[in-house]
Design a protein around this motif. Structure first.
Motif, PDB file in Angstrom:
ATOM      1  N   VAL A   1     -51.870   8.285   6.256  1.00 27.05           N
ATOM      2  CA  VAL A   1     -51.227   8.456   5.001  1.00 27.05           C
ATOM      3  C   VAL A   1     -52.131   7.580   3.870  1.00 27.05           C
ATOM      4  CG1 VAL A   1     -48.945   9.191   5.959  1.00 27.05           C
ATOM      5  CG2 VAL A   1     -49.680   6.724   5.660  1.00 27.05           C
TER       6      VAL A   1
ATOM      7  N   SER B   1     -48.531   3.312  -1.015  1.00 20.86           N
ATOM      8  CA  SER B   1     -47.947   4.688  -0.187  1.00 20.86           C
ATOM      9  C   SER B   1     -47.962   5.905  -0.828  1.00 20.86           C
ATOM     10  CB  SER B   1     -46.397   4.439  -0.124  1.00 20.86           C
ATOM     11  OG  SER B   1     -45.583   4.449  -1.244  1.00 20.86           O
TER      12      SER B   1
ATOM     13  N   LYS C   1     -41.270   8.936  -0.194  1.00 18.67           N
ATOM     14  CA  LYS C   1     -40.524   9.523   0.728  1.00 18.67           C
ATOM     15  C   LYS C   1     -41.427   9.499   1.916  1.00 18.67           C
ATOM     16  CE  LYS C   1     -39.431  14.404   1.923  1.00 18.67           C
ATOM     17  NZ  LYS C   1     -39.205  15.800   1.606  1.00 18.67           N
ATOM     18  N   GLU C   2     -42.632   9.418   1.996  1.00 19.92           N
ATOM     19  CA  GLU C   2     -43.211   9.374   3.484  1.00 19.92           C
ATOM     20  C   GLU C   2     -43.078   8.002   3.965  1.00 19.92           C
ATOM     21  OE1 GLU C   2     -45.815   7.479   4.548  1.00 19.92           O
ATOM     22  OE2 GLU C   2     -46.820   6.924   2.532  1.00 19.92           O
TER      23      GLU C   2
ATOM     24  N   HIS D   1     -41.272   7.179   7.638  1.00 21.35           N
ATOM     25  CA  HIS D   1     -42.422   6.477   8.525  1.00 21.35           C
ATOM     26  C   HIS D   1     -41.756   5.175   9.139  1.00 21.35           C
ATOM     27  CE1 HIS D   1     -45.589   9.467   7.380  1.00 21.35           C
ATOM     28  NE2 HIS D   1     -45.283   9.733   8.501  1.00 21.35           N
TER      29      HIS D   1
ATOM     30  N   ARG E   1     -48.037  11.817  -5.656  1.00 20.48           N
ATOM     31  CA  ARG E   1     -47.514  11.029  -4.490  1.00 20.48           C
ATOM     32  C   ARG E   1     -48.174   9.744  -4.352  1.00 20.48           C
ATOM     33  NH1 ARG E   1     -43.935  12.426  -4.663  1.00 20.48           N
ATOM     34  NH2 ARG E   1     -43.287  11.862  -2.738  1.00 20.48           N
TER      35      ARG E   1
END
Length: 391
Positions: free
Chosen positions: A266, A94, A98-99, A103, A243
């Protein structure tokens, strides 16, 4: 605009960025304990791995991720938690946590089944649990975390009617913002309740590697059925700007989540994945980071003890959850400290929006993140002492 976006307060970290910009304009030196983004340099071998992996021809990465990264994660998870994960079916990379957290409800909340669309999380909390739920059309259920419960989310105290309508439960231990930790027996209790009511248990485990005493456990140590964990290199390895993290757990849920993520755009760039594989394969830099945070922690334990401020003793994370002086809210105390260039996060920033709208959140706490260097922490502690005396 989407009505959900219109209804949300500004994201707390964005608000802090505006405050810091204002202080800079006034020429005030800033000691930023607001946003959890430590300044320690990224380990050279991780940086070099990224540089070496930048391709001459850039092509789309896959949602499934590189095999060598998934294998590195599986090896790390086995060494750290004693749990074997299949890198082919139980792990996906990932872009940080956070994302992935945001999601997750978009895939698993079915708005056509309103009788099973609640999402439970503790409050104070990382704001993304609530926001991801709202964007997915779910019903957030913020449960106040109490000091007498050591800020543990107590599902056993919730009405059966709520649990029956719940699709997802979020837990986060070690906890942001309080720094609270959970035992394996606690995780077993939560797991048992989630299995009884057919609830997906999501465990945000981004802080398991920032500890000072006993190693925090993973939810996957008590079971894999219906369990998904979220890990990140942001805190463990100082890769906030890269990230990168991973999601792991129940292979059926991972398969469904992977299918949904294909629509989100993503997929983690391959060169980031190469750096991440090196980071997960090394513990030396992590131990060094823990020792730096230990030194910072000691500076503020001594400061808060001198000032008579009450706080939850941080056994893990790089946060302190501190009670404001008598007669002041966390927000009032934070505003006072700003006059001296010290930035902290008022506790209200971690209250669920529902609580704020209904005036059910008047937090007496504030959070500090041990972000500045050790030298800056020493400087800031002296200024903080003066600021406290000036109240």
């Amino acid at each position: 605009m989407n009505r959900v976006i219109r209804s949300l307060r500004p994201y707390p970290m964005e608000e802090l960025n505006r405050i810091k910009a204002s202080l800079k304009k006034r020429g005030i030196k800033i000691y930023d304990f607001g946003t959890g983004d430590p300044k320690e340099p990224t380990d050279p071998k991780i940086r070099q791995a990224l540089i070496d992996a930048v391709p001459e021809v850039s092509q789309y990465p896959s949602v499934a991720g590189k095999k060598e990264l998934r294998e590195a994660v599986a090896k790390w998870f086995l060494n750290r938690f004693g749990i074997s994960l299949d890198p082919e079916t139980q792990i996906i990379p990932s872009n940080g946590s956070k994302e992935a957290i945001f999601h997750f409800p978009l895939v698993f909340i079915d708005t056509d089944i309103p009788e099973k669309n609640r999402v439970i999380f503790g409050t104070p909390a990382y704001p993304v649990y609530e926001r991801g739920t709202l964007y997915a059309g779910g019903r957030p259920v913020p449960v106040p975390l109490k000091e007498e419960d050591r800020f543990l989310l107590r599902l056993d105290k919730l009405p059966k009617s709520i649990l029956e309508e719940t699709k997802i439960v979020w837990i986060n231990y070690p906890h942001n913002p309080t720094g609270a930790t959970a035992t394996k027996s606690y995780l077993e209790d939560v797991y048992s309740i989630c299995r009884e009511y057919d609830i997906i248990l999501c465990s945000d485990e981004c802080y398991t590697e920032i500890y000072f005493d006993e190693k925090p456990p993973s939810a996957l140590e008590v079971g894999t059925e219906g369990v998904v964990v979220f890990h990140s290199l942001s805190k463990r390895s100082g890769l906030t700007g890269y990230r990168t993290g991973f999601v792991a757990g129940d292979e059926k849920l991972i398969a469904q989540y992977k299918k949904g993520r294909a629509s989100f755009g993503v997929a983690t760039p391959d060169f980031i994945q190469s750096a991440a594989a090196v980071a997960w394969s090394d513990e030396k830099h992590v131990k060094e980071r823990r020792e730096i945070f230990r030194k910072k922690r000691e500076i503020f334990i001594q400061l808060f003890d001198r000032l008579g401020l009450k706080y939850l003793y941080p056994e893990a994370t790089f946060y302190f959850w501190v009670k404001s002086p008598a007669g002041m809210s966390g927000e009032e105390y934070a505003k006072h400290l700003l006059n001296y260039g010290i930035v902290v996060s008022p506790g209200v920033n971690f209250c669920a929006g529902i609580e704020v709208l209904e005036n059910r959140c008047s937090s007496e706490y504030f959070r500090i993140a041990l972000v500045p260097t050790v030298e800056e922490c020493i400087e800031a502690s002296k200024i903080w002492e003066k600021a406290h005396k000036d109240i």
